[in-house]
Design an enzyme around this catalytic site. Structure first.
Site, PDB file in Angstrom:
ATOM      1  N   GLU A 127      41.784  56.536  35.345  1.00 45.58           N
ATOM      2  CA  GLU A 127      40.409  56.153  35.708  1.00 45.58           C
ATOM      3  C   GLU A 127      39.385  56.598  34.664  1.00 45.58           C
ATOM      4  O   GLU A 127      38.415  55.899  34.394  1.00 45.58           O
ATOM      5  CB  GLU A 127      40.060  56.769  37.072  1.00 45.58           C
ATOM      6  CG  GLU A 127      38.729  56.346  37.630  1.00 45.58           C
ATOM      7  CD  GLU A 127      38.643  54.835  37.853  1.00 45.58           C
ATOM      8  OE1 GLU A 127      39.271  54.342  38.786  1.00 45.58           O
ATOM      9  OE2 GLU A 127      37.946  54.162  37.074  1.00 45.58           O
ATOM     10  N   GLY A 185      26.438  65.714  20.399  1.00 44.66           N
ATOM     11  CA  GLY A 185      27.834  65.754  20.845  1.00 44.66           C
ATOM     12  C   GLY A 185      28.287  64.513  21.592  1.00 44.66           C
ATOM     13  O   GLY A 185      29.294  64.527  22.285  1.00 44.66           O
ATOM     14  N   LYS A 203      38.842  50.337  25.297  1.00 40.68           N
ATOM     15  CA  LYS A 203      38.490  50.219  26.721  1.00 40.68           C
ATOM     16  C   LYS A 203      38.588  48.757  27.170  1.00 40.68           C
ATOM     17  O   LYS A 203      39.015  48.464  28.292  1.00 40.68           O
ATOM     18  CB  LYS A 203      37.092  50.789  26.945  1.00 40.68           C
ATOM     19  CG  LYS A 203      37.038  52.309  26.695  1.00 40.68           C
ATOM     20  CD  LYS A 203      35.628  52.834  26.535  1.00 40.68           C
ATOM     21  CE  LYS A 203      35.595  54.334  26.333  1.00 40.68           C
ATOM     22  NZ  LYS A 203      34.278  54.849  25.928  1.00 40.68           N
ATOM     23  N   GLY A 300      31.028  62.502  29.072  1.00 40.09           N
ATOM     24  CA  GLY A 300      30.528  63.827  29.454  1.00 40.09           C
ATOM     25  C   GLY A 300      31.467  64.481  30.444  1.00 40.09           C
ATOM     26  O   GLY A 300      32.215  63.826  31.166  1.00 40.09           O
TER      27      GLY A 300
END
Ligand code: HSE
Length: 429
Positions: A127, A185, A203, A300
């Site tokens: 996922e 970042g 993706k 993130g």
């Protein structure tokens, strides 16, 4: 139920996030699902650095094989290709279910990995590989499984979206904003993966394969990154009512599939145009569902942990109810669908032409377009410009790409046109 033992390989940023939220949310998870995952082992080459999370005593190890042998699910979070592939293949060979966020590995080696998993009856959940915290894999695999998927378009790379959004907002160049994205970042260790479109392509392959039930691999994907998008393009596009986005476009038209990644203009008042900064979004058009759109943080620690934990719970529930292998593996079946060549795709186009500011220039351009049967939808000629060269922006109606490229070559050969013509595809919603 006996304890469900989780083993995490890779105790970096995402690994420590998964550990934190597995522990912090264990009561909530147990209450809602009836399963309580136990953090049994964490493997990393570095087990001394403080990751800011407290882990149970004795669970850190440098021995990945020992972890695989002892746990019920192997969560691969090391990233990269070589070691990650070795870990996943070892887990699969031992019949252990795997959870991974590794889009590059799946996109490049999916065929080998999914077929090994099918042979040893080990499930693979992924996922977090696409869209960060947006549960888009589950949406395609389960929520929309009863649909024919006509089209998927998406902003799948937060770094590129951040760069394009900030270029427009702060009127700064690509290079300046990339530096900022790296400092913050957002970018991959190799920012080329982001800005050259490969991360989005990885993706897109995963989404296309889920949508059409066969493994496409990277070969059929057309990939262009965002390095060529200039501040001028962003400004001209804005004047004409468009925003630039790096889009993955996956379409099935009459059994002809196209998978492409490239800078794309979308109308400024479309929902896709309003997806800014590091956010991701996926728009799906299916029969019978119609159009649906999913939005959220594409990267993130928190967003990725959310998806990884959801996979861990799925594996736990499979084990509890003896329902593994519910999720079909991919088969390579390139014979099912024809892959459309880029020359044959149909799109609208933005073309930036640098012309010499003199009489008859526009006539020459429109004659060439008309001769090639390309119909113009809008045209912008800038009044104020430096020197003799004037930028002329042409937006076309829908045309086959091959025809547009032929017209561009002919326009570039005109003695009133300077240099190369920049073209950007347009996606309408
Ligand atoms: N570098 C990726 C991005 C991370 O910017 O979206 C998430 O896959």
């Amino acid at each position: 139920m006996k304890d469900f033992k989780v083993g995490i390989v890779g105790f970096g940023n995402v690994g420590s996030g998964v550990v934190k939220y597995l522990i912090e949310n264990d009561t909530v998870i147990a209450k809602r699902t009836g399963v309580k995952p136990i953090l049994a082992k964490i493997a990393d080459i570095d087990i001394t650095t403080d990751r800011g999370v407290i882990v149970p005593d004795g669970i850190l190890t440098t021995d990945v094989s020992e972890l695989i042998d002892e746990v019920d699910v192997v969560v691969e979070l090391v990233g990269g290709i070589r070691s990650a592939k070795k870990i996943i293949m070892e887990a699969i060979s031992k019949g252990k279910p795997v959870v991974t966020a590794n889009k590059a590995l799946l996109a490049e080696y999916g065929e080998e990995i999914f077929s090994a998993a099918e042979k040893s009856e080990a499930d693979i959940y992924y996922e977090a590989s696409v869209g960060g915290g947006i549960p888009i894999i589950k949406v395609l695999r389960e929520g929309l499984v009863g649909n024919q998927i006509k089209k998927i378009t998406g902003i799948l790379n937060g770094t590129c979206n951040y760069i394009l959004s900030k270029m427009e907002e702060e009127k700064k160049s690509f290079a300046e904003i990339l530096e900022k994205a790296t400092e913050l970042g957002y970018a991959e260790a190799d920012p080329g993966l982001d800005v050259d479109g490969f991360d989005t392509a990885h993706k897109a392959v995963i989404l296309a394969s889920l949508a059409y039930g066969e493994w496409f691999g990277m070969d059929p994907v057309h990939i262009e990154g965002i390095r060529g998008i200039s501040l001028d393009d962003i400004k001209f596009a804005a004047e004409l009512g468009y925003k630039a986005k790096l889009l993955a476009v996956i379409k099935n038209e009459n059994n002809n599939v196209q998978i492409r990644v490239h800078p794309t203009l979308v109308l400024s008042d479309s929902q896709m145009a309003k997806v800014n900064d590091v956010f991701n979004a996926v728009h799906i058009d299916g029969i019978p569902v119609g159009e649906t759109m999913f939005y959220g943080k594409g990267a993130g620690l928190e967003a990725t942990s959310s998806s990884v934990i959801s996979d861990i719970i799925d594996v736990a529930l499979n084990l509890k109810f003896g329902s593994h292998r519910r999720i079909p593996g991919f088969r390579t079946g390139k014979q099912f669908k024809k892959l459309l060549k880029m020359d044959d795709i149909v799109s609208r186009y933005y073309c930036r032409i640098h012309a010499i500011d003199k009489k008859g220039v526009l006539a020459g351009i429109s004659e060439t377009l008309s001769y090639n049967n390309i119909s113009v939808s809008s045209l912008l000629q800038k009044e104020k410009h430096d020197g003799e060269i004037v930028p002329i922006i042409v937006i076309t109606h829908e045309t086959k790409e091959g025809k547009v490229l032929k017209a561009i070559r002919e326009l570039e050969a005109l003695n009133t046109v300077e240099g190369k013509i920049k073209y950007i595809r347009i996606e309408d919603y």
